[in-house]
Write an enzyme that holds these catalytic residues in place. Structure first.
Site, PDB file in Angstrom:
ATOM      1  N   LYS A   1       0.864  -1.190   0.000  1.00  0.00           N
ATOM      2  CA  LYS A   1       0.000   0.000   0.000  1.00  0.00           C
ATOM      3  C   LYS A   1       0.899   1.238   0.000  1.00  0.00           C
ATOM      4  O   LYS A   1       1.535   1.556   1.000  1.00  0.00           O
ATOM      5  CB  LYS A   1      -0.894   0.037   1.240  1.00  0.00           C
ATOM      6  CG  LYS A   1      -1.928   1.157   1.123  1.00  0.00           C
ATOM      7  CD  LYS A   1      -2.517   1.600   2.442  1.00  0.00           C
ATOM      8  CE  LYS A   1      -1.744   2.683   3.113  1.00  0.00           C
ATOM      9  NZ  LYS A   1      -1.644   3.962   2.368  1.00  0.00           N
TER      10      LYS A   1
ATOM     11  N   GLY B   1       3.725   4.111  13.005  1.00  0.00           N
ATOM     12  CA  GLY B   1       4.492   2.882  13.272  1.00  0.00           C
ATOM     13  C   GLY B   1       4.023   2.194  14.546  1.00  0.00           C
ATOM     14  O   GLY B   1       3.933   0.963  14.615  1.00  0.00           O
TER      15      GLY B   1
ATOM     16  N   CYS C   1      13.600  11.319   5.955  1.00  0.00           N
ATOM     17  CA  CYS C   1      13.734  10.835   7.328  1.00  0.00           C
ATOM     18  C   CYS C   1      15.112  11.153   7.885  1.00  0.00           C
ATOM     19  O   CYS C   1      15.279  11.409   9.058  1.00  0.00           O
ATOM     20  CB  CYS C   1      13.468   9.337   7.374  1.00  0.00           C
ATOM     21  SG  CYS C   1      14.462   8.410   6.205  1.00  0.00           S
TER      22      CYS C   1
ATOM     23  N   GLY D   1       7.168   5.023   7.617  1.00  0.00           N
ATOM     24  CA  GLY D   1       6.297   6.176   7.841  1.00  0.00           C
ATOM     25  C   GLY D   1       6.628   6.827   9.161  1.00  0.00           C
ATOM     26  O   GLY D   1       7.736   6.663   9.699  1.00  0.00           O
ATOM     27  N   SER D   2       5.668   7.543   9.711  1.00  0.00           N
ATOM     28  CA  SER D   2       5.909   8.283  10.947  1.00  0.00           C
ATOM     29  C   SER D   2       5.948   7.336  12.147  1.00  0.00           C
ATOM     30  O   SER D   2       5.396   6.233  12.110  1.00  0.00           O
ATOM     31  CB  SER D   2       4.779   9.298  11.139  1.00  0.00           C
ATOM     32  OG  SER D   2       3.550   8.604  11.238  1.00  0.00           O
ATOM     33  N   THR D   3       6.558   7.819  13.207  1.00  0.00           N
ATOM     34  CA  THR D   3       6.599   7.024  14.444  1.00  0.00           C
ATOM     35  C   THR D   3       5.192   6.806  14.989  1.00  0.00           C
ATOM     36  O   THR D   3       4.855   5.717  15.459  1.00  0.00           O
ATOM     37  CB  THR D   3       7.510   7.732  15.466  1.00  0.00           C
ATOM     38  OG1 THR D   3       8.842   7.730  14.923  1.00  0.00           O
ATOM     39  CG2 THR D   3       7.514   7.033  16.811  1.00  0.00           C
TER      40      THR D   3
ATOM     41  N   GLU E   1      10.512   1.448   9.691  1.00  0.00           N
ATOM     42  CA  GLU E   1      11.447   2.545   9.384  1.00  0.00           C
ATOM     43  C   GLU E   1      10.693   3.834   9.653  1.00  0.00           C
ATOM     44  O   GLU E   1       9.786   4.192   8.897  1.00  0.00           O
ATOM     45  CB  GLU E   1      11.889   2.480   7.915  1.00  0.00           C
ATOM     46  CG  GLU E   1      12.694   1.244   7.550  1.00  0.00           C
ATOM     47  CD  GLU E   1      14.133   1.297   8.047  1.00  0.00           C
ATOM     48  OE1 GLU E   1      14.548   2.326   8.621  1.00  0.00           O
ATOM     49  OE2 GLU E   1      14.840   0.301   7.860  1.00  0.00           O
TER      50      GLU E   1
ATOM     51  N   GLU F   1      10.222  16.314  14.616  1.00  0.00           N
ATOM     52  CA  GLU F   1      10.609  16.116  13.225  1.00  0.00           C
ATOM     53  C   GLU F   1       9.776  17.089  12.393  1.00  0.00           C
ATOM     54  O   GLU F   1       8.555  16.967  12.328  1.00  0.00           O
ATOM     55  CB  GLU F   1      10.316  14.675  12.800  1.00  0.00           C
ATOM     56  CG  GLU F   1      10.704  14.409  11.369  1.00  0.00           C
ATOM     57  CD  GLU F   1      10.367  12.995  10.902  1.00  0.00           C
ATOM     58  OE1 GLU F   1       9.233  12.540  11.151  1.00  0.00           O
ATOM     59  OE2 GLU F   1      11.237  12.357  10.286  1.00  0.00           O
TER      60      GLU F   1
HETATM   61  P1  NAD Z   1       2.558   8.414   7.740  1.00  0.00           P
HETATM   62  O1  NAD Z   1       2.941   7.624   8.930  1.00  0.00           O
HETATM   63  O2  NAD Z   1       1.474   9.414   7.865  1.00  0.00           O
HETATM   64  O3  NAD Z   1       2.113   7.435   6.553  1.00  0.00           O
HETATM   65  C1  NAD Z   1       2.983   6.440   6.050  1.00  0.00           C
HETATM   66  C2  NAD Z   1       2.147   5.329   5.431  1.00  0.00           C
HETATM   67  O4  NAD Z   1       1.445   4.658   6.470  1.00  0.00           O
HETATM   68  C3  NAD Z   1       1.080   5.820   4.451  1.00  0.00           C
HETATM   69  O5  NAD Z   1       0.975   4.880   3.404  1.00  0.00           O
HETATM   70  C4  NAD Z   1      -0.175   5.838   5.318  1.00  0.00           C
HETATM   71  O6  NAD Z   1      -1.363   5.712   4.562  1.00  0.00           O
HETATM   72  C5  NAD Z   1       0.056   4.618   6.189  1.00  0.00           C
HETATM   73  N1  NAD Z   1      -0.605   4.616   7.500  1.00  0.00           N
HETATM   74  C6  NAD Z   1      -0.872   5.676   8.303  1.00  0.00           C
HETATM   75  N2  NAD Z   1      -1.465   5.240   9.440  1.00  0.00           N
HETATM   76  C7  NAD Z   1      -1.554   3.888   9.352  1.00  0.00           C
HETATM   77  C8  NAD Z   1      -2.067   2.873  10.218  1.00  0.00           C
HETATM   78  N3  NAD Z   1      -2.611   3.166  11.400  1.00  0.00           N
HETATM   79  N4  NAD Z   1      -1.984   1.584   9.812  1.00  0.00           N
HETATM   80  C9  NAD Z   1      -1.426   1.273   8.623  1.00  0.00           C
HETATM   81  N5  NAD Z   1      -0.944   2.192   7.762  1.00  0.00           N
HETATM   82  C10 NAD Z   1      -0.992   3.486   8.122  1.00  0.00           C
HETATM   83  O7  NAD Z   1       3.905   9.083   7.202  1.00  0.00           O
HETATM   84  P2  NAD Z   1       4.112  10.033   5.961  1.00  0.00           P
HETATM   85  O8  NAD Z   1       3.625  11.403   6.328  1.00  0.00           O
HETATM   86  O9  NAD Z   1       3.570   9.390   4.741  1.00  0.00           O
HETATM   87  O10 NAD Z   1       5.712  10.026   5.830  1.00  0.00           O
HETATM   88  C11 NAD Z   1       6.552  10.816   6.591  1.00  0.00           C
HETATM   89  C12 NAD Z   1       7.168  10.001   7.712  1.00  0.00           C
HETATM   90  O11 NAD Z   1       7.835   8.860   7.191  1.00  0.00           O
HETATM   91  C13 NAD Z   1       8.232  10.789   8.465  1.00  0.00           C
HETATM   92  O12 NAD Z   1       8.073  10.593   9.841  1.00  0.00           O
HETATM   93  C14 NAD Z   1       9.535  10.174   7.975  1.00  0.00           C
HETATM   94  O13 NAD Z   1      10.616  10.296   8.869  1.00  0.00           O
HETATM   95  C15 NAD Z   1       9.123   8.749   7.770  1.00  0.00           C
HETATM   96  N6  NAD Z   1      10.068   8.068   6.882  1.00  0.00           N
HETATM   97  C16 NAD Z   1      10.986   7.235   7.440  1.00  0.00           C
HETATM   98  C17 NAD Z   1      11.948   6.615   6.639  1.00  0.00           C
HETATM   99  C18 NAD Z   1      13.005   5.718   7.249  1.00  0.00           C
HETATM  100  O14 NAD Z   1      13.676   5.021   6.518  1.00  0.00           O
HETATM  101  N7  NAD Z   1      13.183   5.701   8.553  1.00  0.00           N
HETATM  102  C19 NAD Z   1      11.940   6.846   5.260  1.00  0.00           C
HETATM  103  C20 NAD Z   1      10.982   7.696   4.724  1.00  0.00           C
HETATM  104  C21 NAD Z   1      10.043   8.305   5.551  1.00  0.00           C
END
Ligand code: NAD
Length: 487
Positions: free
Chosen positions: A183, A241, A293, A236-238, A259, A390
Site C-alpha cells: 500500500k 508505526g 527521514c 512512515g511516521s513514528t 522505518e 521532526e
Molecule cells: P505516515 O505515517 O502518515 O504514513 C505512512 C504510510 O502509512 C502511508 O501509506 C499511510 O497511509 C500509512 N498509515 C498511516 N497510518 C496507518 C495505520 N494506522 N496503519 C497502517 N498504515 C498506516 O507518514 P508520511 O507522512 O507518509 O511520511 C513521513 C514520515 O515517514 C516521516 O516521519 C519520515 O521520517 C518517515 N520516513 C521514514 C523513513 C526511514 O527510513 N526511517 C523513510 C521515509 C520516511
C-alpha cells in the site's frame, strides 16, 4: 532527451493492481501535484474485502507459481529481467514519480529509478547464494538451521521518496521468496502502480506483487491485520508505526520492520573541513526540501567555528530556487501539501516568538505551489518544538558546544535515533564519538546514504525496528526453522 514533461500529458494509473491488472473502484481520494496543487487523478480506496482479495491473490500466486520452491536461480533471473525493464522504462517511471511527490524529475530519473533497479539486482543475488547452515551435533544426528519465506509480506510506504521506499520493501521480500501486497501513500500511488505493471511485463507471476490503494485507517490497517499476512514492513511516521506494531501484535503477533521518523544531529568540530561540512549539511536539508527521514536537521557546532559555518550554510541556502517537479532544471522541491507547509511555518513562527534568531528563510516562497524557504534558526531554546519535533521541511537549527562531552550529550535526542553526521579531521575523536552517538547510522565527513546497498539502514529508539537494505533485510524476510534429525 529532456525528462521535462507536462503533467496534463501523463496517463495516471488509478486503480488497485491485482493479478496483473488494474482494478478500478469508486473514486474516493484526490491525488494532487504539490508543485501547483492541481488534481492529477482520483483513486479508489480499498476496504477490507478488497485487501482480502489482494492478499488471497498474492498467496495463491506465491504457491502456484512455485516462486519459493523452484530453483532459486529462476527467481534471480525473473527479478533481473524486471530490473532491466525498469531501466528501459526509467523516463515514464520518473515522470509518474515526479507528478505527485516532491521529487524533481531529474532526481527521480538519476537516483530513485536507478537505485530501485540496482536494489532489485542486489537482493536477487541473495536468492541463489544464501545457504542454510549445518550445525555441530552428535554423529548420530544431523542438525541444521533452515530458513523459509513468510508467504505474503504486507508493505506500507510513505510519500516522500515513494519509488525508493517501494524498492526497499519489494526487493528483499521478493528475492527471499515471498509475495508482496504493497500500500503506497494515498498521496503518491502512481509510480508504485507502474512498478507493479512492469513486474508483470517482465515475467513475474501475476499476483506476486499486488498494490492496494487507500489511506492508513482503512486500507493500511486492514492489510496489517489480515490473517494471511506473515510479516509487515512499514515506512512512515513514528505515530503510525506504533499503530502498525499494535495492530500486528493483536492480529497474530506478526513480525514487523519499522522505518520511522528522525531528528538527526550533524556534529561539526572546529578541526573539520568547514566548507565540506557546510556543503553536506546544506545539500541534505535542501534535498527534497527537507522531506527526508535522514534530514540531519539539528546542527551542533563547536563555538569557535559557529559563525563561520552558519554564514556559509545561509549563503548556500539562499541559492535555492523553487520550481515545478516536472521541469528538468528544478532542484528545489515543493512541500507535499499546504497542510504540511502550514505546520512547518507554525513551528518556525513559534521558535521566532520564543526568541530564536532566524538567520535566513522563515517564510514561504512567493511562488505558485507549496514552497518554503530554506531556514536556519539559531539561539533556539532547549524545549522548542523546532529542536525536538521532526519538522519534515527545509529547516535547520544550529546550536553550539564546547567539547566532546557536551556534543555527545546534545546529540542525544529523547525520542529518535535514526542517523547522525560527524565532521572532524581527528580519527581518534571520530571513533570515540561514533560509539557515543545513539543512532542506527553514523556518517563521518559526509552525510547521506551511498549506493552501497550492503549497508543496512534502520533506526534506534523510536526511529524504528529492524533494517531495510543489507544482508539484514534479506534475512528479515525469511523465518528460521531449526531441524534436528536422529539418524
Ligand atoms: P505516515 O505515517 O502518515 O504514513 C505512512 C504510510 O502509512 C502511508 O501509506 C499511510 O497511509 C500509512 N498509515 C498511516 N497510518 C496507518 C495505520 N494506522 N496503519 C497502517 N498504515 C498506516 O507518514 P508520511 O507522512 O507518509 O511520511 C513521513 C514520515 O515517514 C516521516 O516521519 C519520515 O521520517 C518517515 N520516513 C521514514 C523513513 C526511514 O527510513 N526511517 C523513510 C521515509 C520516511
Amino acid at each position: 532527451m529532456s525528462p521535462s514533461f507536462d503533467p496534463r500529458d501523463l496517463t495516471y494509473p488509478a486503480g488497485h493492481f491485482l493479478d496483473g491488472a488494474l482494478v478500478s473502484g469508486p473514486d474516493q481520494i484526490a491525488v494532487h501535484a504539490p508543485s501547483d496543487g492541481r488534481v492529477l487523478s482520483d483513486i479508489p480506496l480499498a476496504d477490507a474485502s478488497m485487501v482480502d482479495r489482494a492478499v488471497q491473490s498474492a498467496k495463491k500466486a506465491q504457491v502456484e507459481s512455485g516462486w519459493a520452491s523452484q530453483r532459486p536461480r529462476e527467481r534471480l533471473k525473473a527479478l533481473s529481467a524486471w530490473a532491466d525493464l525498469i531501466e528501459a522504462e526509467a523516463l515514464p517511471l520518473a515522470q509518474l514519480e515526479a507528478a505527485s511527490s516532491p521529487r524533481p524529475v531529474t532526481d527521480a530519473l538519476k537516483n530513485d529509478v536507478a537505485v530501485v533497479a540496482e536494489q532489485i539486482r542486489f537482493f536477487a543475488e541473495f536468492a541463489d547464494k544464501s545457504c542454510d547452515a549445518l550445525v555441530p551435533t552428535a554423529d548420530s544426528q544431523i542438525g541444521f538451521v533452515a530458513s523459509e519465506p513468510y508467504g505474503v509480506v504486507g508493505a506500507i510506504t510513505a510519500w516522500n521518496v515513494p519509488l525508493a521506499l517501494a524498492g526497499w520493501k519489494l526487493a528483499p521480500a521478493l528475492a527471499a521468496g515471498n509475495a508482496v501486497v504493497l500500500k503506497p501513500s494515498e498521496m503518491t500511488p502512481f509510480s508504485t502502480l507502474y512498478l507493479a505493471e512492469l513486474a508483470v511485463r517482465a515475467g513475474l507471476p501475476k499476483g506476486l506483487f499486488n498494490v492496494v490503494l487507500g489511506d492508513g485507517a482503512t486500507t493500511g490497517s486492514a492489510l496489517v491485520s489480515h490473517p494471511d499476512i506473515g510479516k509487515v514492513s512499514f515506512t512512515g511516521s513514528t505515530r503510525a508505526g506504533i499503530e502498525v506494531m499494535t495492530t500486528a501484535a493483536r492480529s497474530g503477533l506478526k513480525p514487523v520492520t519499522l522505518e520511522l521518523g528522525g531528528k538527526s544531529p550533524q556534529v561539526v568540530f572546529a578541526d573539520a573541513d568547514i566548507e565540506l561540512a557546510a556543503q553536506c549539511i546544506t545539500r541534505t536539508i535542501l534535498s527534497n526540501a527537507g522531506q527526508g527521514c535522514v534530514a540531519g536537521s539539528r546542527v551542533l557546532v563547536q563555538d569557535s567555528v559557529a559563525d563561520q559555518l552558519s554564514e556559509r550554510i545561509a549563503a548556500l541556502m539562499d541559492l535555492a530556487t523553487p520550481g515545478p517537479t516536472w521541469d528538468a532544471e528544478t532542484t528545489y522541491s515543493p512541500i507535499i501539501s499546504d497542510r504540511q507547509l502550514n505546520r512547518i511555518d507554525e513551528i518556525v513562527s513559534a521558535a521566532r516568538h520564543a526568541g530564536a534568531e532566524i538567520q535566513c528563510g522563515g517564510t514561504r516562497f512567493d511562488h505558485e505551489g507549496s514552497f518554503y524557504k530554506p531556514t536556519l534558526i539559531r539561539k533556539v531554546s532547549s524545549d522548542s518544538p523546532a529542536l525536538l519535533e521532526e519538522i519534515f521541511g527545509p529547516v535547520l537549527t544550529v546550536q553550539t558546544f564546547s567539547d566532546e562531552d557536551e556534543a555527545a550529550e546534545m546529540a542525544r535526542h529523547p525520542v529518535y535515533g535514526l542517523c547522525a553526521g560527524l565532521f572532524t579531521r581527528d580519527l581518534s575523536r571520530a571513533m570515540r564519538m561514533i560509539r557515543r552517538l545513539e543512532a542506527g547510522t553514523v556518517w563521518v565527513n559526509r552525510y547521506g546514504r551511498s549506493r552501497d546497498h550492503i549497508l543496512p539502514t534502520g533506526g534506534w529508539k523510536s526511529s524504528g525496528i529492524g533494517q531495510d537494505l543489507g544482508k539484514e533485510a534479506y534475512r528479515a524476510n525469511r523465518r528460521i526453522k531449526s531441524v534436528l534429525i536422529d539418524l
